[in-house]
Design a protein around this motif. Structure first.
Motif, PDB file in Angstrom:
ATOM      1  N   ARG A 192      -0.627  -0.624   2.400  1.00  0.00           N
ATOM      2  CA  ARG A 192      -2.066  -0.543   2.145  1.00  0.00           C
ATOM      3  C   ARG A 192      -2.826  -0.160   3.407  1.00  0.00           C
ATOM      4  O   ARG A 192      -3.767   0.629   3.376  1.00  0.00           O
ATOM      5  N   ARG A 193      -2.441  -0.695   4.553  1.00  0.00           N
ATOM      6  CA  ARG A 193      -3.085  -0.350   5.822  1.00  0.00           C
ATOM      7  C   ARG A 193      -2.878   1.124   6.158  1.00  0.00           C
ATOM      8  O   ARG A 193      -3.798   1.806   6.624  1.00  0.00           O
ATOM      9  N   LYS A 239       1.213  -5.016   2.166  1.00  0.00           N
ATOM     10  CA  LYS A 239       0.075  -5.022   3.076  1.00  0.00           C
ATOM     11  C   LYS A 239       0.180  -3.880   4.098  1.00  0.00           C
ATOM     12  O   LYS A 239      -0.802  -3.210   4.416  1.00  0.00           O
TER      13      LYS A 239
END
Length: 126
Positions: free
Chosen positions: A116-117, A113
């Motif tokens: 991905r950010r 995550k």
């Protein structure tokens, strides 16, 4: 009729809560996964008596139990534990699953995550 102080193997396995039903206990005994004093049990009707040592092979563990008493009913678990003495060896470190998740190399597999950010910020998708 059974001799005094002896009990059928399938009944004893059922009373001690090794398996959920007496028919499963009979299948376990017939399959050769139960040994009475190092001899394979060939039938569910084999008799066990106090002092016998049973080696029971289940899916992922091996139980070594000494028969202390014959049961009269399938009672609660604390009552079932009075029928045997557990002689099973303690599990080795290899058998105990590791609690930590396996590490993966950076760049392999799906992004986390956090990764991905960072990618979204770089591409201006925020």
């Amino acid at each position: 009729m059974a001799a005094a102080g002896r009990q059928r193997l399938d009944k004893w396995l059922f009373f001690t809560r090794v398996v959920k039903s007496r028919s499963l206990a009979a299948k376990l005994a017939v399959s050769g996964r139960v040994r009475i004093n190092r001899d394979k049990a060939s039938q569910a009707s084999d008799l066990v008596k106090p002092g016998d040592v049973l080696t029971i092979t289940l899916e992922r563990r091996i139980l070594v139990w000494k028969v202390l008493d014959t049961g009269t009913r399938r009672g609660p678990a604390p009552e079932a534990r009075t029928l045997y003495e557990d002689l099973s060896p303690a599990p080795s470190q290899a058998e105990i699953p590791d609690a930590q998740a396996p590490l993966r190399e950076a760049g392999s597999g799906r992004p986390t995550k956090k990764e991905r950010r960072i990618t979204n910020r770089l591409l201006g998708r925020e």
